[in-house]
Design an enzyme around this catalytic site. Structure first.
Site, short mmCIF file in Angstrom:
data_model
loop_
_atom_site.label_atom_id
_atom_site.label_comp_id
_atom_site.label_asym_id
_atom_site.label_seq_id
_atom_site.Cartn_x
_atom_site.Cartn_y
_atom_site.Cartn_z
N HIS A 9 -25.16 28.03 -132.76
CA HIS A 9 -24.24 28.71 -133.66
C HIS A 9 -24.70 28.56 -135.10
O HIS A 9 -24.89 29.52 -135.82
CB HIS A 9 -22.82 28.17 -133.49
N GLU A 43 -31.01 28.38 -141.16
CA GLU A 43 -32.30 29.03 -140.95
C GLU A 43 -33.12 28.15 -140.03
O GLU A 43 -32.97 26.93 -140.07
CB GLU A 43 -33.04 29.20 -142.29
N ALA A 70 -19.58 32.15 -122.59
CA ALA A 70 -20.13 33.47 -122.95
C ALA A 70 -19.14 34.24 -123.81
O ALA A 70 -18.52 35.20 -123.36
CB ALA A 70 -20.48 34.25 -121.69
N MET A 72 -18.35 36.05 -127.85
CA MET A 72 -18.94 37.17 -128.59
C MET A 72 -20.34 36.85 -129.11
O MET A 72 -21.18 37.74 -129.18
CB MET A 72 -18.03 37.60 -129.74
#
Length: 123
Positions: A9, A43, A70, A72
């Site tokens: 994430h 990054e 699972a 979005m």
């Protein structure tokens, strides 16, 4: 050649990146090409990491999401961020972690450790 892309994430917490670096290093013992990418915040982004794998010779990229379910990010964001790379390499997206009894053992161990620090036994 197969490349492995770990997907997370992202977080403003610095340790998050250190954790994925450690996982990537361990996985290099099993896969010659390993990179990691973040869905947001940090990054490299997923597409940048995938491009790097292609530049290093990957013609197939196995995307391993470090996500429990699972949602979005899995259904929409990961595939969208890999669209450009999918023209240059085959993209295979592994299922999220989901329920795994091996993780139950880790969670139990963490709980027991926390209790031992507090001087409490759960039994």
């Amino acid at each position: 050649m197969i490349g492995l892309l770990l997907v997370l994430h992202g977080s403003k917490i610095k340790e998050w990146q250190e954790i994925v670096i450690n996982y990537a290093e361990e996985l290099k013992r099993h896969f010659p090409l390993v990179e990691y990418g973040f869905i947001e915040i940090n990054e490299p982004k997923i597409d940048e990491a995938a491009k790097k794998l292609v530049e290093r010779g990957a013609d197939t990229i196995v995307v391993v999401p470090l996500l429990f379910a699972a949602g979005m990010h899995f259904k929409r964001d990961i595939p969208n961020q890999l669209k450009e790379t999918s023209n240059k390499a085959k993209i295979i997206i592994a299922e999220p972690i989901g329920f795994d009894k091996r993780i139950v053992d880790i969670l139990k161990e963490k709980a027991e450790k926390a209790l031992s620090v507090e001087g409490t036994s759960y039994q």
